[in-house]
Design an enzyme around this catalytic site. Structure first.
Site, PDB file in Angstrom:
ATOM      1  N   ARG A  24     -87.157  63.019  36.349  1.00 49.87           N
ATOM      2  CA  ARG A  24     -88.268  62.145  36.730  1.00 49.87           C
ATOM      3  C   ARG A  24     -88.888  62.619  38.042  1.00 49.87           C
ATOM      4  NH1 ARG A  24     -86.519  56.481  36.102  1.00 49.87           N
ATOM      5  NH2 ARG A  24     -86.861  57.016  33.927  1.00 49.87           N
ATOM      6  N   ASP A 203     -84.633  47.577  29.722  1.00 46.11           N
ATOM      7  CA  ASP A 203     -83.859  46.896  28.684  1.00 46.11           C
ATOM      8  C   ASP A 203     -83.574  45.482  29.151  1.00 46.11           C
ATOM      9  OD1 ASP A 203     -81.107  46.836  30.055  1.00 46.11           O
ATOM     10  OD2 ASP A 203     -81.593  48.970  30.107  1.00 46.11           O
TER      11      ASP A 203
END
Length: 238
Positions: A24, A203
């Site tokens: 990332r 999530d």
């Protein structure tokens, strides 16, 4: 030159984004930075400096968990970084949070050992720098990006054996669970530097296990939205 961040003082500048994932960090540098330069690759902990809209900025991966994040932040402080903003993902702990939502952390429950070691196990509330919180809220409004502002929790167990712990955090109003912010806020206070945290809900963790997870494409889009807010935040005039 520090042991794990193999760079010279000044090479990272004063403002640095802190994703956990090295890939990332690479993506942020290659996608958003002008003139990106890789500054670190030690142990796969990728770090880069560059410019965004004409202002110097850096990004450095921290790895997973407070112990790793603490090492990285301490060494970046040695290199002259003064403004840190974590850009990560979290499990959502409130039922009204949607996958991909953006959270600006105000405080982080230190449910890990590292942050507590830094304060000799004494009661302590790791708290984000207010200027960064305010700047992030302002930047999100400018970009028309909805967000939630509030407390999070930094855990030292991803696969928590206590399946009711997440529910107890949720009942106390905690927005999300991640693994690094508490020690970043603590080191920020102890070293006299600014530390903040932006999180994308990847999530749901309300019932002690992930009951749904964001798709790869939706996660990429959400991280892009978060990164734009983060870059606007750390490059605001201070």
């Amino acid at each position: 030159m520090p042991i794990h961040i193999r760079a010279e003082p000044g090479e990272y500048g004063e403002a640095c984004l802190l994703p956990g994932d090295p890939l990332r960090a690479k993506y942020i540098a290659e996608t958003y930075f002008d003139n990106p330069v890789q500054r670190n690759g030690e142990r796969g902990m990728l770090g880069y400096s560059g410019e965004w809209q004409g202002k110097p900025v850096a990004v450095q991966s921290t790895g997973m968990g407070c112990p790793s994040a603490a090492i990285v932040m301490e060494e970046l402080v040695q290199l002259g970084v003064k403004r840190f903003l974590r850009v990560g993902t979290c499990g959502g702990l409130q039922n009204d949070l949607q996958l991909g939502d953006l959270i600006v952390a105000v405080s982080a429950v230190p449910a890990d050992g590292t942050a507590r070691h830094y304060v000799n196990e004494e009661p302590h509330v790791p708290t984000a720098d207010w200027e960064l919180v305010h700047a992030a809220v302002h930047a999100a409004k400018e970009l028309d990006q909805p967000l939630r502002v509030g407390p999070i929790v930094s855990s030292d167990t991803f696969y928590d054996p206590d399946h009711e712990r997440h529910a107890r955090w949720s009942e106390r109003g905690v927005l999300g669970v991640e693994m690094e912010a508490a020690v970043l806020f603590t080191i920020g206070a102890l070293r006299g530097v600014q530390a903040g945290c932006l999180l994308t809900v990847s999530d749901y963790a309300v019932h002690g296990e992930a009951i749904a997870r964001i798709s790869d494409d939706d996660l990429r889009a959400a991280v892009d939205r978060m990164t734009r807010v983060a870059l606007a935040t750390v490059t605001q005039d201070h």
